[in-house]
Design an enzyme around this catalytic site. Structure first.
Site, PDB file in Angstrom:
ATOM      1  N   CYS A 442       0.820  -1.218   0.000  1.00  6.64           N
ATOM      2  CA  CYS A 442       0.000   0.000   0.000  1.00  6.64           C
ATOM      3  C   CYS A 442       0.849   1.261   0.000  1.00  6.64           C
ATOM      4  O   CYS A 442       0.691   2.132   0.840  1.00  6.64           O
ATOM      5  CB  CYS A 442      -1.034   0.018   1.114  1.00  6.64           C
ATOM      6  SG  CYS A 442      -0.420   0.269   2.784  1.00  6.64           S
ATOM      7  N   TYR A 486      -1.413   4.193   1.686  1.00 14.65           N
ATOM      8  CA  TYR A 486      -2.449   4.568   0.716  1.00 14.65           C
ATOM      9  C   TYR A 486      -2.345   6.047   0.333  1.00 14.65           C
ATOM     10  O   TYR A 486      -3.320   6.657  -0.089  1.00 14.65           O
ATOM     11  CB  TYR A 486      -3.862   4.272   1.223  1.00 14.65           C
ATOM     12  CG  TYR A 486      -4.266   2.814   1.161  1.00 14.65           C
ATOM     13  CD1 TYR A 486      -3.325   1.815   0.959  1.00 14.65           C
ATOM     14  CD2 TYR A 486      -5.587   2.434   1.302  1.00 14.65           C
ATOM     15  CE1 TYR A 486      -3.690   0.480   0.908  1.00 14.65           C
ATOM     16  CE2 TYR A 486      -5.975   1.097   1.258  1.00 14.65           C
ATOM     17  CZ  TYR A 486      -5.018   0.130   1.065  1.00 14.65           C
ATOM     18  OH  TYR A 486      -5.391  -1.183   1.011  1.00 14.65           O
ATOM     19  N   TRP A 504      -4.210   5.400   5.938  1.00 17.28           N
ATOM     20  CA  TRP A 504      -4.406   3.954   6.110  1.00 17.28           C
ATOM     21  C   TRP A 504      -3.384   3.380   7.077  1.00 17.28           C
ATOM     22  O   TRP A 504      -3.665   2.468   7.838  1.00 17.28           O
ATOM     23  CB  TRP A 504      -4.300   3.244   4.756  1.00 17.28           C
ATOM     24  CG  TRP A 504      -4.532   1.763   4.843  1.00 17.28           C
ATOM     25  CD1 TRP A 504      -5.723   1.097   4.768  1.00 17.28           C
ATOM     26  CD2 TRP A 504      -3.531   0.757   5.041  1.00 17.28           C
ATOM     27  NE1 TRP A 504      -5.527  -0.260   4.902  1.00 17.28           N
ATOM     28  CE2 TRP A 504      -4.195  -0.488   5.076  1.00 17.28           C
ATOM     29  CE3 TRP A 504      -2.143   0.772   5.198  1.00 17.28           C
ATOM     30  CZ2 TRP A 504      -3.523  -1.699   5.246  1.00 17.28           C
ATOM     31  CZ3 TRP A 504      -1.470  -0.425   5.374  1.00 17.28           C
ATOM     32  CH2 TRP A 504      -2.153  -1.649   5.403  1.00 17.28           C
ATOM     33  N   TYR A 700     -10.044  -4.985  -6.393  1.00 20.06           N
ATOM     34  CA  TYR A 700      -9.176  -4.444  -5.353  1.00 20.06           C
ATOM     35  C   TYR A 700      -7.788  -5.065  -5.442  1.00 20.06           C
ATOM     36  O   TYR A 700      -7.646  -6.279  -5.516  1.00 20.06           O
ATOM     37  CB  TYR A 700      -9.805  -4.740  -4.004  1.00 20.06           C
ATOM     38  CG  TYR A 700      -9.149  -4.121  -2.800  1.00 20.06           C
ATOM     39  CD1 TYR A 700      -8.960  -2.751  -2.700  1.00 20.06           C
ATOM     40  CD2 TYR A 700      -8.746  -4.923  -1.731  1.00 20.06           C
ATOM     41  CE1 TYR A 700      -8.380  -2.183  -1.565  1.00 20.06           C
ATOM     42  CE2 TYR A 700      -8.183  -4.372  -0.592  1.00 20.06           C
ATOM     43  CZ  TYR A 700      -7.991  -2.999  -0.523  1.00 20.06           C
ATOM     44  OH  TYR A 700      -7.422  -2.453   0.603  1.00 20.06           O
ATOM     45  N   HIS A 701      -6.760  -4.221  -5.463  1.00 17.43           N
ATOM     46  CA  HIS A 701      -5.364  -4.632  -5.570  1.00 17.43           C
ATOM     47  C   HIS A 701      -5.008  -5.148  -6.952  1.00 17.43           C
ATOM     48  O   HIS A 701      -4.135  -6.007  -7.104  1.00 17.43           O
ATOM     49  CB  HIS A 701      -5.006  -5.686  -4.510  1.00 17.43           C
ATOM     50  CG  HIS A 701      -4.995  -5.149  -3.114  1.00 17.43           C
ATOM     51  ND1 HIS A 701      -5.013  -5.957  -1.994  1.00 17.43           N
ATOM     52  CD2 HIS A 701      -4.981  -3.870  -2.639  1.00 17.43           C
ATOM     53  CE1 HIS A 701      -5.001  -5.207  -0.899  1.00 17.43           C
ATOM     54  NE2 HIS A 701      -4.983  -3.929  -1.278  1.00 17.43           N
ATOM     55  N   HIS A 786      -3.409   0.110  -6.502  1.00 13.65           N
ATOM     56  CA  HIS A 786      -4.695   0.508  -5.933  1.00 13.65           C
ATOM     57  C   HIS A 786      -5.470   1.440  -6.873  1.00 13.65           C
ATOM     58  O   HIS A 786      -5.996   2.476  -6.463  1.00 13.65           O
ATOM     59  CB  HIS A 786      -4.495   1.168  -4.572  1.00 13.65           C
ATOM     60  CG  HIS A 786      -4.013   0.195  -3.526  1.00 13.65           C
ATOM     61  ND1 HIS A 786      -2.699  -0.175  -3.416  1.00 13.65           N
ATOM     62  CD2 HIS A 786      -4.680  -0.473  -2.562  1.00 13.65           C
ATOM     63  CE1 HIS A 786      -2.561  -1.034  -2.423  1.00 13.65           C
ATOM     64  NE2 HIS A 786      -3.751  -1.245  -1.884  1.00 13.65           N
TER      65      HIS A 786
END
Length: 843
Positions: A442, A486, A504, A700-701, A786
């Site tokens: 992240c 993030y 995050w 996601y990811h 992301h």
């Protein structure tokens, strides 16, 4: 819960620290099977570093229940047989049949006694019937490491004699977890796994304890919806007395209406069928079934699909299965494409066994994509990790990384699993990075002026690391003043790197901006640029509200923050910094988990997103953002066909933008509500065109990157540990501009002669091409994670023909336009076909 048995072994066993005691003995046995040792079946070796127990973060994500089961069913192995290229029968029972016996304590092993059979080794599963197959689940042996598959290919066959090119290939992690090796769903009888290397390089062996196959996931690759104009529908029975449940409702485009089997009076018994008449013969590959939206009654359970050219003679089923009892859209992938006029869905059970009913809100049919219109997908490439972050490198390489582990994240463990895909050979290599003390999950990412990759924060929230593609080395640089995860980054026109947000990881709160200097390798704070003004109104507060900002660097070290908050802002990085409003993004709401792409000089496109990070409906909306000096103009452009959050967007050399994947209702780690149809946006019309569907959900990811050959890599998704939504793979998409009608490659221009390795803003280049070029364009080498890629930047160049195939090409003088860094230089012919790129660094 049967399928989980094949997707995850007990991690406690795999991580046991007691295994370290046996390491040297295992190594000795592993390398000496020819000394009379009873098989290369060593005492368990130490757990690989990737599997060490992590310190879990308080922000560690939790996978939803639907992420723990694969979308595709585990196929029934009754009647299956297995055969191998070679097998050990003298020193142990290492027969191929053991991969189908349901006992993880037995195994297939390549021949090792006497003279070991050399690599490669293969095992072939014969299902003795044709079925739609989408993945092979490989469970390594449980009593040691020897023979774990490293590099592999997967092939399928209808007859066991003719084997087309492999449908998948790649590299697996050297650990004991079960591996799901996906490929484009298709009808087959035979599936072959070929091991090209042993994962740990311990010897010329291959082994497997169990092999399973997954069926139809409802995501057929390389199809497009067929136009329903002129179609009609008829049913075996329909309700007309107590409601409008006519068959025609499945074609009206309204999911609020439905076909329902007759239920008033005496209900018509199962089975029920609905037949679509296309009134023309078309190639059909799949049927898409939308359950009713106003209740569960009548959801289709067990079904078959048959086809006909005349409406009378229907052949053997082209699809069959059982759909789950939920309201998600379902797809029946055909075992073979059928040329048909009529397609019939027959339902034999109601999914919830609530009664003798069947209903449907909408039915669609899809057919094979036309390459010149919809593009095409290459084979699935397996990675030894989930590629959560990626960066394009010179030399046709793609750098990828996950977290401290290959399949999960959490804690602050001080190391990161990385991999590099060689785009020329397709090989993937893995390495764990310890020397920087940085778990780079992240992160923020910025491509530096000299071509290196700066990675900041994440699970080790204050750390910063640099990857140098010239030396293939990682090094630490100065830590940030504010711990972050993030966060978002961009390089500035000054060559410095800018970072903002990131609650995050580290203490949640106002993560004000700071700037990294390449000269001092240190960070200076910008207290005049608080994150709060650039945040969304996410109900989770700063923890989610300051994530993944869309940043576009301009002249004089300034940055336009154009999302995901609906409020846009100009940011100055001079002195202590400042932030001033730049207006709202037209009528857009906050659009967290959407993204922005710079498709031309001072022109950006924003796509999708949702008002909150998760559990709120995504939007179909797209907006253009134009920059003229300090003025920012925004407008709504054409809507996407599909609402998307967690999607990825890539600008092509011709200025068009492709958006890949995403969900209509964002939920981290879930593959529910996945969008499998990419869309291509044309700046000339503002319209989106559907492209060939992809085989694997990318939510996601996940990541997407423009490659040096003008194609696009799309991969990743998941990283949730023992779940079924880890997608440790990717595939390359070939856009329509590279393909002829028959799918063959179009002739491409070639940049000949020398392109300088380094040049500067304002420079003039003398270039030559093999065939006439209509234009030249610079595409900045980019990094994604992301759903965010602030490094993307397309810069059209002014060019003048100076002779046959020779041109002078001018690079803009403003470093706010041609941001410092490494670029891919493309030539485009008059039809918009791009050349292979040549790399150059501009600073």
């Amino acid at each position: 819960m049967q399928s989980r048995r094949f997707l995850a072994l007990p991690r406690a066993f795999r991580r046991s620290r007691l295994l370290i005691v046996f390491g040297l003995g295992a190594l000795l046995i592993g390398f000496t099977p020819w000394l009379g040792v009873a098989s290369p079946t060593p005492t368990p070796t130490p757990a690989p570093p990737a599997e060490e127990t992590a310190q879990q973060s308080p922000h560690h994500g939790v996978a939803p229940a639907n992420a723990m089961e694969p979308t595709a069913p585990v196929l029934d192995r009754t009647g299956w047989t297995a055969a191998a290229s070679d097998e050990e029968t003298a020193g142990e029972n290492g027969r191929a049949a053991n991969v189908l016996d349901g006992d993880t304590g037995t195994l297939w092993h390549s021949k090792w006694s006497g003279t070991p059979a050399p690599l490669s080794h293969s095992v072939t599963i014969d299902m003795h019937r044709t079925a739609v197959v989408s993945a092979l689940v490989y469970t390594p042996r449980t009593n040691g490491a020897n023979g774990r598959v490293g590099e592999y290919t997967l092939s399928v066959s209808a007859d066991g004699v003719n084997w087309p090119a492999p449908v998948a290939g790649g590299t697996l992690a050297d650990d004991g977890s079960a591996k799901t090796l996906g490929f484009a769903p298709q009808g087959a009888r035979f599936v072959r796994l070929t091991a090209l290397t042993e994962a740990g390089g311990r010897g010329p062996w291959t082994s497997a304890s169990e092999i399973n196959l997954l069926g139809d996931p409802g995501t057929p690759e390389a199809t497009v919806d067929l136009a329903r104009t002129g179609w009609t529908a008829a049913a075996s029975d329909e309700e007309t007395g107590s409601e409008n449940g006519r068959a025609a409702n499945v074609l009206d485009g309204d999911t609020g209406t439905l076909w329902h089997s007759k239920w008033s009076g005496t209900p018509a018994p199962l089975p029920h069928s609905v037949t679509i008449d296309m009134h023309r013969t078309s190639a059909v590959s799949a049927l898409v079934y939308h359950p009713r939206t106003n209740g569960p009654n009548g959801r289709a359970g067990a079904y078959t699909v048959t086809t006909s050219t005349d409406g009378t003679a229907f052949g053997a089923p082209v699809a069959a299965g059982t759909w789950r009892d939920d309201d998600t859209v379902k797809t029946a992938t055909f075992t073979r494409a059928a040329n048909a006029r009529f397609v019939r869905l027959t339902v034999t059970t109601e999914a919830g066994a609530r009664g003798p009913w069947t209903s449907a809100a909408e039915i669609r049919l899809s057919g094979p994509a036309a390459p010149a219109v919809h593009g095409s997908w290459g084979r699935i490439t397996g990675f030894p990790l989930v590629p959560v972050a990626t960066a394009v490198l010179p030399g046709d390489k793609l750098l990828a990384w996950s977290a401290y582990a290959v399949d999960r994240f959490g804690g602050s463990n001080g190391y990161t699993q990385t991999a590099i895909l060689d785009l020329k050979t397709g090989k993937v290599t893995q390495r764990r990075i310890d020397n920087t003390g940085h778990d780079m999950f992240c992160p923020g990412i910025a491509m530096l002026a000299d071509g290196r990759v700066l990675v900041t924060g994440g699970s080790n929230a204050e750390k910063a690391s640099i990857y140098d593609p010239a030396t293939d080395d990682w090094s630490a640089t100065g830590s940030m003043n504010i711990p972050r995860g993030y966060q978002s980054m961009t390089l500035l026109s000054t060559g410095e790197a800018f970072v903002l947000g990131g609650s995050w990881s580290g203490p949640a709160g106002d993560k004000a901006a700071e700037v990294w200097s390449p000269d001092t390798r240190t960070w200076r704070g910008l207290p005049g640029v608080p994150a709060l003004q650039a945040s969304t109104a996410d109900p989770a507060g700063p923890y989610r509200a300051d994530n993944h900002m869309w940043l576009h660097a301009t002249s004089g070290g300034k940055v336009l923050q154009l999302g995901p908050s609906k409020q846009m802002n100009w940011i100055s990085t001079t002195g202590t910094g400042s932030i001033t409003p730049a207006g709202t993004r037209s009528d857009s709401a906050d659009a967290m988990t959407g993204n922005a792409v710079a498709y031309d000089i001072g022109k950006l496109l924003t796509l999708g997103g949702s008002p909150a990070y998760q559990n709120t409906p995504a939007t179909r909306r797209a907006y253009t953002v134009g920059i003229a000096g300090t003025q920012v103009e925004t407008a709504r452009t054409g809507d996407m066909e599909y609402a998307r959050a967690f999607a990825n967007s890539v600008v092509l050399p011709d200025g068009k933008v492709i958006v890949f994947g995403g969900q209509s209702y964002p939920v981290p780690f879930s593959d529910a509500t996945s969008v499998l149809t990419p869309e291509l946006w044309d700046p000339a019309t503002g319209a989106f065109t559907p492209l060939a569907t992809m085989a694997v959900p990318r939510n996601y990811h996940s990541v997407a990157n423009l490659l040096p050959d003008g194609r696009v890599f799309s991969g990743g998704g998941g990283l949730c540990g023992d779940c079924a939504t880890n997608h440790a793979d990717g595939a390359v998409f070939t856009p329509p501009y590279l393909l002829n009608q028959d799918g063959s490659p179009k002739p491409r221009p070639e940049i000949t002669g020398n392109v300088p390795a380094r040049t500067s803003p304002g420079a003039t280049l003398t270039l030559s091409t093999s065939t006439p070029a209509a234009s030249f364009v610079l595409m900045r080498a980019a990094a994604a994670t992301h759903s965010t890629d602030n490094d993307q930047r397309r810069v059209p160049l002014t060019s003048t023909a100076t002779g046959t195939g020779t041109y002078t090409v001018s690079i803009p003088a403003d470093p706010g336009v041609v941001l410092p860094g490494t670029y891919m230089l493309f030539a485009l012919d008059p039809q918009g076909v791009p050349s292979q790129a040549r790399f150059t660094t501009i600073s």
